[in-house]
Write a protein that holds these residues in place. Structure first.
Motif, mmCIF file in Angstrom:
data_model
loop_
_atom_site.group_PDB
_atom_site.id
_atom_site.type_symbol
_atom_site.label_atom_id
_atom_site.label_comp_id
_atom_site.label_asym_id
_atom_site.label_seq_id
_atom_site.Cartn_x
_atom_site.Cartn_y
_atom_site.Cartn_z
ATOM 1 N N PHE A 1 86.278 61.893 21.191
ATOM 2 C CA PHE A 1 86.471 60.626 20.499
ATOM 3 C C PHE A 1 88.072 60.861 19.757
ATOM 4 O O PHE A 1 88.061 61.569 19.005
ATOM 5 N N ARG A 2 88.926 60.228 20.504
ATOM 6 C CA ARG A 2 90.396 60.598 20.096
ATOM 7 C C ARG A 2 91.117 59.319 20.966
ATOM 8 O O ARG A 2 90.923 58.424 21.624
ATOM 9 N N ASP A 3 92.620 59.477 20.511
ATOM 10 C CA ASP A 3 93.675 59.028 21.354
ATOM 11 C C ASP A 3 93.831 57.279 21.180
ATOM 12 O O ASP A 3 93.743 56.602 22.119
ATOM 13 N N PRO A 4 93.641 56.892 19.876
ATOM 14 C CA PRO A 4 93.891 55.398 19.567
ATOM 15 C C PRO A 4 95.195 54.935 20.032
ATOM 16 O O PRO A 4 96.192 55.578 19.777
ATOM 17 N N PHE A 5 95.029 53.757 20.528
ATOM 18 C CA PHE A 5 96.264 52.789 20.917
ATOM 19 C C PHE A 5 96.158 51.508 20.382
ATOM 20 O O PHE A 5 94.853 51.000 20.799
ATOM 21 N N THR A 6 96.766 50.687 19.729
ATOM 22 C CA THR A 6 96.651 49.424 19.154
ATOM 23 C C THR A 6 97.619 48.533 19.702
ATOM 24 O O THR A 6 98.666 48.876 20.318
ATOM 25 N N PHE A 7 96.924 47.097 19.711
ATOM 26 C CA PHE A 7 97.891 46.138 20.334
ATOM 27 C C PHE A 7 97.396 44.808 19.653
ATOM 28 O O PHE A 7 96.315 44.744 19.297
ATOM 29 N N GLU A 8 98.207 43.948 19.979
ATOM 30 C CA GLU A 8 97.655 42.405 19.401
ATOM 31 C C GLU A 8 97.570 41.711 20.861
ATOM 32 O O GLU A 8 98.501 41.751 21.684
ATOM 33 N N ASP A 9 96.337 41.283 20.931
ATOM 34 C CA ASP A 9 95.878 40.507 22.143
ATOM 35 C C ASP A 9 96.663 39.170 22.183
ATOM 36 O O ASP A 9 96.189 38.339 21.604
ATOM 37 N N PRO A 10 97.742 39.020 23.298
ATOM 38 C CA PRO A 10 98.074 37.669 23.424
ATOM 39 C C PRO A 10 97.067 36.375 23.553
ATOM 40 O O PRO A 10 97.335 35.240 23.330
ATOM 41 N N GLN A 11 95.934 36.690 24.155
ATOM 42 C CA GLN A 11 94.888 35.874 24.479
ATOM 43 C C GLN A 11 94.091 35.506 23.011
ATOM 44 O O GLN A 11 93.359 34.453 23.034
ATOM 45 N N HIS A 12 94.552 36.261 22.029
ATOM 46 C CA HIS A 12 93.790 35.954 20.640
ATOM 47 C C HIS A 12 94.928 36.380 19.761
ATOM 48 O O HIS A 12 94.789 37.490 18.925
ATOM 49 N N PRO A 13 95.723 35.330 19.556
ATOM 50 C CA PRO A 13 96.908 35.611 18.677
ATOM 51 C C PRO A 13 96.554 36.116 17.099
ATOM 52 O O PRO A 13 95.605 35.434 16.691
ATOM 53 N N GLY A 14 97.113 37.113 16.746
ATOM 54 C CA GLY A 14 96.890 37.545 15.384
ATOM 55 C C GLY A 14 95.772 38.646 15.398
ATOM 56 O O GLY A 14 95.426 39.259 14.103
ATOM 57 N N VAL A 15 95.106 38.776 16.612
ATOM 58 C CA VAL A 15 93.860 39.716 16.590
ATOM 59 C C VAL A 15 94.550 40.953 17.064
ATOM 60 O O VAL A 15 94.971 41.273 18.004
ATOM 61 N N ASN A 16 94.070 42.282 16.350
ATOM 62 C CA ASN A 16 94.578 43.334 16.652
ATOM 63 C C ASN A 16 93.346 44.254 17.254
ATOM 64 O O ASN A 16 92.154 44.394 16.495
ATOM 65 N N TYR A 17 93.535 44.892 18.510
ATOM 66 C CA TYR A 17 92.414 45.759 18.815
ATOM 67 C C TYR A 17 93.003 47.015 19.074
ATOM 68 O O TYR A 17 94.352 47.493 19.192
ATOM 69 N N MET A 18 92.099 48.150 19.165
ATOM 70 C CA MET A 18 92.319 49.536 19.374
ATOM 71 C C MET A 18 91.334 49.959 20.480
ATOM 72 O O MET A 18 90.284 49.629 20.634
ATOM 73 N N VAL A 19 92.117 50.526 21.482
ATOM 74 C CA VAL A 19 91.468 51.302 22.664
ATOM 75 C C VAL A 19 91.251 52.884 22.293
ATOM 76 O O VAL A 19 92.455 53.381 21.748
ATOM 77 N N PHE A 20 90.325 53.712 22.665
ATOM 78 C CA PHE A 20 90.299 54.965 22.314
ATOM 79 C C PHE A 20 89.446 55.574 23.499
ATOM 80 O O PHE A 20 88.940 54.991 24.151
ATOM 81 N N GLU A 21 89.555 56.843 23.621
ATOM 82 C CA GLU A 21 88.724 57.674 24.458
ATOM 83 C C GLU A 21 87.410 58.196 23.785
ATOM 84 O O GLU A 21 87.398 58.810 22.721
ATOM 85 N N GLY A 22 86.225 57.875 24.281
ATOM 86 C CA GLY A 22 85.064 58.220 23.587
ATOM 87 C C GLY A 22 84.157 58.711 24.968
ATOM 88 O O GLY A 22 84.477 58.990 25.921
ATOM 89 N N ASN A 23 83.015 58.899 24.532
ATOM 90 C CA ASN A 23 81.808 59.141 25.534
ATOM 91 C C ASN A 23 80.547 58.244 25.187
ATOM 92 O O ASN A 23 80.407 57.868 24.088
ATOM 93 N N THR A 24 79.775 58.058 26.115
ATOM 94 C CA THR A 24 78.800 57.153 25.876
ATOM 95 C C THR A 24 77.692 57.977 25.059
ATOM 96 O O THR A 24 77.428 59.164 25.250
ATOM 97 N N ALA A 25 77.020 57.228 24.084
ATOM 98 C CA ALA A 25 76.485 57.868 22.986
ATOM 99 C C ALA A 25 75.146 58.232 23.559
ATOM 100 O O ALA A 25 74.508 57.784 24.580
ATOM 101 N N GLY A 26 74.640 59.185 22.750
ATOM 102 C CA GLY A 26 72.920 59.923 23.282
ATOM 103 C C GLY A 26 73.278 61.265 23.447
ATOM 104 O O GLY A 26 74.231 61.845 23.342
ATOM 105 N N ASP A 27 72.029 61.864 23.354
ATOM 106 C CA ASP A 27 72.097 63.329 23.287
ATOM 107 C C ASP A 27 72.633 63.825 24.693
ATOM 108 O O ASP A 27 72.413 63.452 25.637
ATOM 109 N N ARG A 28 73.533 65.108 24.727
ATOM 110 C CA ARG A 28 73.908 65.526 25.877
ATOM 111 C C ARG A 28 72.860 66.009 26.625
ATOM 112 O O ARG A 28 71.919 66.652 26.045
ATOM 113 N N GLY A 29 72.899 65.891 27.963
ATOM 114 C CA GLY A 29 71.915 66.291 28.965
ATOM 115 C C GLY A 29 70.979 65.442 29.256
ATOM 116 O O GLY A 29 69.870 65.688 29.813
ATOM 117 N N THR A 30 70.913 64.286 28.486
ATOM 118 C CA THR A 30 69.626 63.124 28.768
ATOM 119 C C THR A 30 70.082 62.614 30.148
ATOM 120 O O THR A 30 71.050 62.003 30.409
#
Ligand code: FRU
Length: 491
Positions: free
Chosen positions: A247-276
């Motif tokens: 859960f790491r590595d945030p990168f933010t930007f304003e989306d030209p398709q949604h002026p004034g709205v800021n988004y963040m992409v980041f590294e994650g894993n699909t939620a749930g218990d490991r090994g399911t």
């Protein structure tokens, strides 16, 4: 689409855009990732590069220069605005890197728990040919005052605390306030590096000011560190669900398709218990009646469900970017790969590209690919993203023999290509320039900036530009600004 004999066809991805808040996560499927193997040559000599040349980073020479002999550097990023343009400040180019002390008694492979964000600067506007061979970056030291990033963990038990990757945004191109989004980490480990309790990763913001005069660049501020996001266990896996979560590595930007709205992409894993064992037919992504499809049972029996990366999305809830809300993941890689790291959004010719870095050793059983850059293209920030290049996702891999076991950077397989771990943590800059750090070349460890390379991107395809620099290799650490700040009062 005819496909490669003996291999399944890639999944169909329309690139269609959805509302950023929609409950739609596109999939990097096994059918997609298998296109990497499909395009790997089975007839190269052992230890050569089996991947297509146009998707391979040229060889880094073993006599590469250190960026700075007194500091190991790895993940590196630039000073960007809301559109990821790269700014110089008062005539100086500035970069931010994870750093560690090579003289502190730990090895290069143990650096992660000691990582501190450092900064470097050099004069802007000088051609690479007129700079020192190592890029000429001057080390400015740690970015944050000592102890400040530990604030977030006050009152908790930990054995090490570190600063991991993120991004730095110039809040206003007329001012000098910068907002650093980074991953604040606390570890609680035994001496053998096993976890007493899972690491705690918090996406964090801190504000500071950049300053420059004729001699140097320095920063003030960064006294207050604001925790923004911890994984929710619903979209994004927690340490309680999997002690090896990402859960790491945030990168933010304003989306030209949604002026004034800021988004963040980041590294994650699909939620749930490991090994399911819960990957689905959709994660496999085979077309109906594909004769080369695996069955879901075969995939589950292989244990591939231990690898479930995703690329996360959050939306800012205030103008100072200090409050964020999770949205569903943009892309999942269930039963495909466990790590989709340092994601970034890159907009070109109206297309939205998500670039991310991944490792050969984090692939799930039965799928394979080199260390390097992967890319996905769609019509908006949330899309049915199409993996680039034959539908595979591979954009720029290290020279790798996929027919031969990977080994690791710290314990190489002597039969593997000695450059399979030459570089990592690539970041795609304006104009398709790609910076990264050197890990291992012919057994020589790096901790230095790689030669910059260039990729040419068109629609869902890319090729490495072999006419850039010397046979495709530009200068070491050539990380140029493409914009000058307009606050050049000091000059
Ligand atoms: C990529 C990475 C990042 C992380 C950092 C830790 O190289 O794994 O995801 O922030 O390294 O050192």
């Amino acid at each position: 689409l005819s496909g490669v004999p003996g291999f399944p066809l890639p999944s169909i991805h329309t690139q269609q855009a959805y509302d950023p808040a929609a409950d739609f996560t596109s999939r990097w499927t096994r059918a997609d990732a298998l296109q990497i193997k499909a395009h790997s040559s089975t007839s190269v000599a052992v230890g050569q590069n089996s991947m297509p040349a146009q998707l391979t980073m040229p060889n880094i020479p073993a006599d590469f220069p250190q960026t700075n002999p007194d500091v190991w550097i790895w993940d590196t990023w630039t000073l960007i605005d809301k559109h990821a343009d790269q700014f110089s400040y008062n005539g100086w180019e500035v970069i931010f890197s994870l750093t560690a002390d090579p003289n502190a008694g730990y090895t290069f492979d143990d650096r992660h728990v000691h990582a501190r964000i450092g900064f470097f600067y050099r004069r802007a506007g000088i051609p690479a040919s007129q700079r020192p061979v190592n890029g000429g970056w001057i080390y400015g030291g740690h970015l944050f005052p000592d102890g400040t990033s530990a604030q977030v963990f006050a009152g908790t038990t930990y054995t090490e605390q570190a600063e991991w990757s993120g991004s730095t945004r110039l809040v206003n191109v007329r001012g000098n306030t910068v907002s650093v989004f980074y991953t604040d980490l606390a570890f609680n480990r035994n001496p053998d590096a096993s976890n007493i309790t899972p690491p705690v990763a918090v996406i964090t913001q801190t504000l500071g000011q950049i300053h420059a005069d004729f001699r140097h660049v320095w920063f003030t501020g960064f006294g207050t560190h604001t925790p923004l996001l911890r994984p929710d266990g619903v979209y994004y896996q927690t340490g309680q669900q999997n002690e090896f979560y990402s859960f790491r590595d945030p990168f933010t930007f304003e989306d030209p398709q949604h002026p004034g709205v800021n988004y963040m992409v980041f590294e994650g894993n699909t939620a749930g218990d490991r090994g399911t064992p819960n990957c689905t037919e959709a994660d496999l992504g085979y077309r109906p009646n594909d004769p080369h499809a695996e069955t879901l049972q075969e995939v589950l029996d292989s244990g591939a469900y231990y690898q479930k990366a995703n690329i996360g999305l959050a939306v800012a809830e205030n103008g100072s970017l200090s409050k964020w809300k999770f949205l569903p993941p943009l892309i999942s890689a269930n039963c495909v790969n466990d790590q989709t790291e340092r994601p970034q959004v890159y907009i070109k010719d109206g297309k939205y590209y998500i670039f991310t870095i991944s490792h050969r050793t984090t692939y799930a059983a039965g799928v394979d690919g080199p260390d390097g850059v992967y890319g996905f293209v769609g019509n908006g920030i949330r899309s049915d993203f199409q993996p680039m290049n034959y539908g595979s996702g591979l954009v720029l891999g290290n020279p790798t023999d996929l027919n031969t076991a990977a080994g690791t950077d710290f314990d190489p397989n002597p039969d593997q290509n000695p450059r399979a771990f030459q570089s990592y943590s690539h970041y795609i800059m304006p104009g398709g320039l790609v910076e990264s750090f050197i890990d291992t070349v012919e057994g020589r460890r790096g901790g230095a900036l790689s030669p910059t390379v260039r990729v040419k991107i068109a629609k869902s395809a890319s090729v490495v530009d072999l006419r850039y620099g010397n046979g495709g290799l530009g200068a070491y650490g050539d990380i140029p600004a493409n914009r000058a700040d307009i606050n050049i009062a000091g000059f």
